[in-house]
Design a protein around this motif. Structure first.
Motif, PDB file in Angstrom:
ATOM      1  N   VAL A  25       0.834  -1.196   0.000  1.00 52.14           N
ATOM      2  CA  VAL A  25       0.000   0.000   0.000  1.00 52.14           C
ATOM      3  C   VAL A  25       0.877   1.258   0.000  1.00 52.14           C
ATOM      4  O   VAL A  25       1.921   1.297   0.645  1.00 52.14           O
ATOM      5  CB  VAL A  25      -0.960  -0.010   1.221  1.00 52.14           C
ATOM      6  CG1 VAL A  25      -0.212   0.072   2.530  1.00 52.14           C
ATOM      7  CG2 VAL A  25      -1.981   1.099   1.132  1.00 52.14           C
ATOM      8  N   TYR A  26       0.474   2.235  -0.771  1.00 49.11           N
ATOM      9  CA  TYR A  26       1.047   3.572  -0.675  1.00 49.11           C
ATOM     10  C   TYR A  26       0.017   4.372   0.106  1.00 49.11           C
ATOM     11  O   TYR A  26      -1.041   4.712  -0.417  1.00 49.11           O
ATOM     12  CB  TYR A  26       1.300   4.183  -2.055  1.00 49.11           C
ATOM     13  CG  TYR A  26       2.092   5.469  -1.979  1.00 49.11           C
ATOM     14  CD1 TYR A  26       3.455   5.447  -1.716  1.00 49.11           C
ATOM     15  CD2 TYR A  26       1.482   6.705  -2.156  1.00 49.11           C
ATOM     16  CE1 TYR A  26       4.193   6.617  -1.633  1.00 49.11           C
ATOM     17  CE2 TYR A  26       2.207   7.876  -2.080  1.00 49.11           C
ATOM     18  CZ  TYR A  26       3.555   7.831  -1.823  1.00 49.11           C
ATOM     19  OH  TYR A  26       4.293   8.988  -1.741  1.00 49.11           O
ATOM     20  N   GLY A  65      -0.216  15.819  -6.647  1.00 42.22           N
ATOM     21  CA  GLY A  65       1.058  15.547  -7.304  1.00 42.22           C
ATOM     22  C   GLY A  65       1.534  14.122  -7.087  1.00 42.22           C
ATOM     23  O   GLY A  65       2.066  13.479  -7.999  1.00 42.22           O
ATOM     24  N   GLN A  66       1.352  13.600  -5.865  1.00 38.13           N
ATOM     25  CA  GLN A  66       1.743  12.223  -5.565  1.00 38.13           C
ATOM     26  C   GLN A  66       0.933  11.230  -6.398  1.00 38.13           C
ATOM     27  O   GLN A  66       1.486  10.269  -6.942  1.00 38.13           O
ATOM     28  CB  GLN A  66       1.548  11.922  -4.076  1.00 38.13           C
ATOM     29  CG  GLN A  66       2.491  12.651  -3.154  1.00 38.13           C
ATOM     30  CD  GLN A  66       3.900  12.107  -3.220  1.00 38.13           C
ATOM     31  OE1 GLN A  66       4.109  10.903  -3.301  1.00 38.13           O
ATOM     32  NE2 GLN A  66       4.869  13.000  -3.190  1.00 38.13           N
ATOM     33  N   VAL A  67      -0.365  11.469  -6.502  1.00 34.13           N
ATOM     34  CA  VAL A  67      -1.220  10.567  -7.275  1.00 34.13           C
ATOM     35  C   VAL A  67      -0.843  10.644  -8.753  1.00 34.13           C
ATOM     36  O   VAL A  67      -0.750   9.614  -9.434  1.00 34.13           O
ATOM     37  CB  VAL A  67      -2.714  10.891  -7.049  1.00 34.13           C
ATOM     38  CG1 VAL A  67      -3.596  10.048  -7.967  1.00 34.13           C
ATOM     39  CG2 VAL A  67      -3.091  10.662  -5.586  1.00 34.13           C
ATOM     40  N   GLU A  68      -0.597  11.838  -9.243  1.00 32.59           N
ATOM     41  CA  GLU A  68      -0.192  11.981 -10.641  1.00 32.59           C
ATOM     42  C   GLU A  68       1.123  11.242 -10.898  1.00 32.59           C
ATOM     43  O   GLU A  68       1.275  10.557 -11.918  1.00 32.59           O
ATOM     44  CB  GLU A  68      -0.042  13.456 -11.011  1.00 32.59           C
ATOM     45  CG  GLU A  68       0.260  13.660 -12.477  1.00 32.59           C
ATOM     46  CD  GLU A  68       0.208  15.111 -12.898  1.00 32.59           C
ATOM     47  OE1 GLU A  68       0.070  15.336 -14.118  1.00 32.59           O
ATOM     48  OE2 GLU A  68       0.302  16.007 -12.046  1.00 32.59           O
ATOM     49  N   ALA A  69       2.070  11.350  -9.977  1.00 33.44           N
ATOM     50  CA  ALA A  69       3.349  10.639 -10.126  1.00 33.44           C
ATOM     51  C   ALA A  69       3.131   9.127 -10.166  1.00 33.44           C
ATOM     52  O   ALA A  69       3.798   8.420 -10.943  1.00 33.44           O
ATOM     53  CB  ALA A  69       4.287  11.021  -8.989  1.00 33.44           C
ATOM     54  N   ASP A  76       6.125  -0.600  -7.466  1.00 30.16           N
ATOM     55  CA  ASP A  76       5.609  -1.907  -7.041  1.00 30.16           C
ATOM     56  C   ASP A  76       4.357  -1.819  -6.181  1.00 30.16           C
ATOM     57  O   ASP A  76       3.867  -2.844  -5.717  1.00 30.16           O
ATOM     58  CB  ASP A  76       6.693  -2.669  -6.259  1.00 30.16           C
ATOM     59  CG  ASP A  76       7.840  -3.108  -7.158  1.00 30.16           C
ATOM     60  OD1 ASP A  76       7.601  -3.350  -8.355  1.00 30.16           O
ATOM     61  OD2 ASP A  76       8.977  -3.197  -6.650  1.00 30.16           O
ATOM     62  N   TYR A  77       3.859  -0.614  -5.930  1.00 29.56           N
ATOM     63  CA  TYR A  77       2.674  -0.472  -5.080  1.00 29.56           C
ATOM     64  C   TYR A  77       1.458  -1.079  -5.768  1.00 29.56           C
ATOM     65  O   TYR A  77       1.289  -0.978  -6.979  1.00 29.56           O
ATOM     66  CB  TYR A  77       2.400   0.996  -4.763  1.00 29.56           C
ATOM     67  CG  TYR A  77       3.548   1.683  -4.068  1.00 29.56           C
ATOM     68  CD1 TYR A  77       3.970   1.266  -2.813  1.00 29.56           C
ATOM     69  CD2 TYR A  77       4.220   2.738  -4.679  1.00 29.56           C
ATOM     70  CE1 TYR A  77       5.037   1.879  -2.178  1.00 29.56           C
ATOM     71  CE2 TYR A  77       5.282   3.359  -4.047  1.00 29.56           C
ATOM     72  CZ  TYR A  77       5.686   2.927  -2.801  1.00 29.56           C
ATOM     73  OH  TYR A  77       6.734   3.533  -2.181  1.00 29.56           O
ATOM     74  N   ARG A  78       0.595  -1.695  -4.965  1.00 31.57           N
ATOM     75  CA  ARG A  78      -0.633  -2.293  -5.491  1.00 31.57           C
ATOM     76  C   ARG A  78      -1.876  -1.490  -5.128  1.00 31.57           C
ATOM     77  O   ARG A  78      -2.887  -1.571  -5.807  1.00 31.57           O
ATOM     78  CB  ARG A  78      -0.799  -3.709  -4.956  1.00 31.57           C
ATOM     79  CG  ARG A  78       0.216  -4.674  -5.469  1.00 31.57           C
ATOM     80  CD  ARG A  78      -0.104  -6.056  -4.976  1.00 31.57           C
ATOM     81  NE  ARG A  78       0.940  -6.995  -5.325  1.00 31.57           N
ATOM     82  CZ  ARG A  78       0.990  -8.222  -4.866  1.00 31.57           C
ATOM     83  NH1 ARG A  78       0.058  -8.666  -4.039  1.00 31.57           N
ATOM     84  NH2 ARG A  78       1.961  -9.020  -5.219  1.00 31.57           N
ATOM     85  N   THR A  79      -1.818  -0.772  -3.999  1.00 35.75           N
ATOM     86  CA  THR A  79      -3.001  -0.069  -3.504  1.00 35.75           C
ATOM     87  C   THR A  79      -2.625   1.328  -3.051  1.00 35.75           C
ATOM     88  O   THR A  79      -1.650   1.512  -2.325  1.00 35.75           O
ATOM     89  CB  THR A  79      -3.623  -0.820  -2.312  1.00 35.75           C
ATOM     90  OG1 THR A  79      -3.946  -2.154  -2.707  1.00 35.75           O
ATOM     91  CG2 THR A  79      -4.886  -0.132  -1.822  1.00 35.75           C
ATOM     92  N   LEU A  80      -3.401   2.303  -3.473  1.00 34.05           N
ATOM     93  CA  LEU A  80      -3.279   3.671  -2.972  1.00 34.05           C
ATOM     94  C   LEU A  80      -4.362   3.871  -1.928  1.00 34.05           C
ATOM     95  O   LEU A  80      -5.529   3.549  -2.163  1.00 34.05           O
ATOM     96  CB  LEU A  80      -3.471   4.690  -4.094  1.00 34.05           C
ATOM     97  CG  LEU A  80      -3.595   6.144  -3.623  1.00 34.05           C
ATOM     98  CD1 LEU A  80      -2.277   6.645  -3.036  1.00 34.05           C
ATOM     99  CD2 LEU A  80      -4.040   7.040  -4.768  1.00 34.05           C
ATOM    100  N   LEU A 122      -7.336   9.215 -10.277  1.00 38.21           N
ATOM    101  CA  LEU A 122      -7.591   7.915  -9.653  1.00 38.21           C
ATOM    102  C   LEU A 122      -8.105   6.900 -10.671  1.00 38.21           C
ATOM    103  O   LEU A 122      -7.832   5.708 -10.552  1.00 38.21           O
ATOM    104  CB  LEU A 122      -8.573   8.051  -8.489  1.00 38.21           C
ATOM    105  CG  LEU A 122      -8.075   8.826  -7.276  1.00 38.21           C
ATOM    106  CD1 LEU A 122      -9.173   8.933  -6.223  1.00 38.21           C
ATOM    107  CD2 LEU A 122      -6.814   8.219  -6.679  1.00 38.21           C
ATOM    108  N   THR A 123      -8.835   7.363 -11.683  1.00 38.27           N
ATOM    109  CA  THR A 123      -9.321   6.437 -12.717  1.00 38.27           C
ATOM    110  C   THR A 123      -8.184   5.966 -13.623  1.00 38.27           C
ATOM    111  O   THR A 123      -8.302   4.921 -14.250  1.00 38.27           O
ATOM    112  CB  THR A 123     -10.430   7.073 -13.581  1.00 38.27           C
ATOM    113  OG1 THR A 123      -9.903   8.196 -14.282  1.00 38.27           O
ATOM    114  CG2 THR A 123     -11.626   7.487 -12.755  1.00 38.27           C
ATOM    115  N   LEU A 124      -7.097   6.728 -13.676  1.00 30.58           N
ATOM    116  CA  LEU A 124      -5.958   6.363 -14.522  1.00 30.58           C
ATOM    117  C   LEU A 124      -5.000   5.401 -13.835  1.00 30.58           C
ATOM    118  O   LEU A 124      -4.171   4.773 -14.496  1.00 30.58           O
ATOM    119  CB  LEU A 124      -5.181   7.622 -14.931  1.00 30.58           C
ATOM    120  CG  LEU A 124      -5.944   8.661 -15.746  1.00 30.58           C
ATOM    121  CD1 LEU A 124      -5.079   9.887 -15.971  1.00 30.58           C
ATOM    122  CD2 LEU A 124      -6.423   8.073 -17.066  1.00 30.58           C
ATOM    123  N   LEU A 125      -5.088   5.299 -12.524  1.00 29.09           N
ATOM    124  CA  LEU A 125      -4.166   4.454 -11.760  1.00 29.09           C
ATOM    125  C   LEU A 125      -4.381   2.978 -12.044  1.00 29.09           C
ATOM    126  O   LEU A 125      -5.512   2.497 -12.017  1.00 29.09           O
ATOM    127  CB  LEU A 125      -4.372   4.665 -10.256  1.00 29.09           C
ATOM    128  CG  LEU A 125      -3.645   5.794  -9.581  1.00 29.09           C
ATOM    129  CD1 LEU A 125      -4.011   5.822  -8.104  1.00 29.09           C
ATOM    130  CD2 LEU A 125      -2.148   5.691  -9.752  1.00 29.09           C
TER     131      LEU A 125
END
Length: 193
Positions: A25-26, A65-69, A76-80, A122-125
């Protein structure tokens, strides 16, 4: 498909703790809800990372900015996890009140524009997304209704599963508020653990 989950409820029902238990998780903590040793250890044990208030987790633009990055870089993160969206939305409303005023809800429109940018990202992640939210009372025709997630009114559209959490004595209960999963029937109630 990646899970898009909203956990909404009053304090102490287990939103943050549950969110820490996802693998890799991030975790973006905007209100110090997961600063405790057990919470952070759960994140570390799951191979995750923690961005707290002191690291910019309470700054809506830093979070954006963090989400965009995360959408643009390999990781390797699976979940935000955003814990909580309500705190970030209210911070953006406060900023809007200072910049554009509060007349006719201008400060809320200001925060809504930020929320729309965030939700588009979030839809792009290519990750699971878990968002926690405070709750507020709903009102219709002057009558008080059931609690609803607090913040951006259209937030629920993004999520595949919205769970409203509550306490019932010593038990914590989840109610399915919105679902796209047969395993979670609409309006189903179950013990939250």
């Amino acid at each position: 498909n990646r899970l898009k989950l909203m956990l909404a409820g009053p304090p102490g029902v287990g939103k943050s703790l549950a969110a820490t238990q996802f693998p890799k998780v991030y975790f973006i903590d905007s209100e110090r809800g997961a600063e405790g040793r057990d919470y952070k250890q759960s994140i570390i044990d799951g191979g995750g990372d923690y961005l707290g208030v002191d690291d910019g987790g309470a700054d809506p633009d830093e979070v954006l900015g963090q989400v965009e990055a995360l959408t643009k870089t390999r990781h390797d993160y699976r979940t935000l996890v955003l814990d909580s969206f309500t705190t970030l939305f209210e911070a953006k409303q406060d900023e809007g009140a200072r910049k554009v005023g509060t007349e006719y809800g201008k400060h809320t429109d200001y925060a809504n524009r930020w929320a729309k940018q965030l939700f588009r990202l979030l839809t792009l992640l290519d990750m699971n997304v878990v968002v926690t939210s405070h709750v507020k009372d709903s009102w219709s025709g002057g009558e008080k209704g059931a609690p609803v997630p607090d913040g951006f009114k259209k937030a629920s559209y993004l999520f595949d599963l919205v769970l409203m959490l509550e306490r019932n004595g010593l038990k914590r209960i989840a109610m399915v508020e919105k679902t796209r999963y047969a395993e979670f029937p609409d309006r189903d109630r179950f013990e939250w653990s």
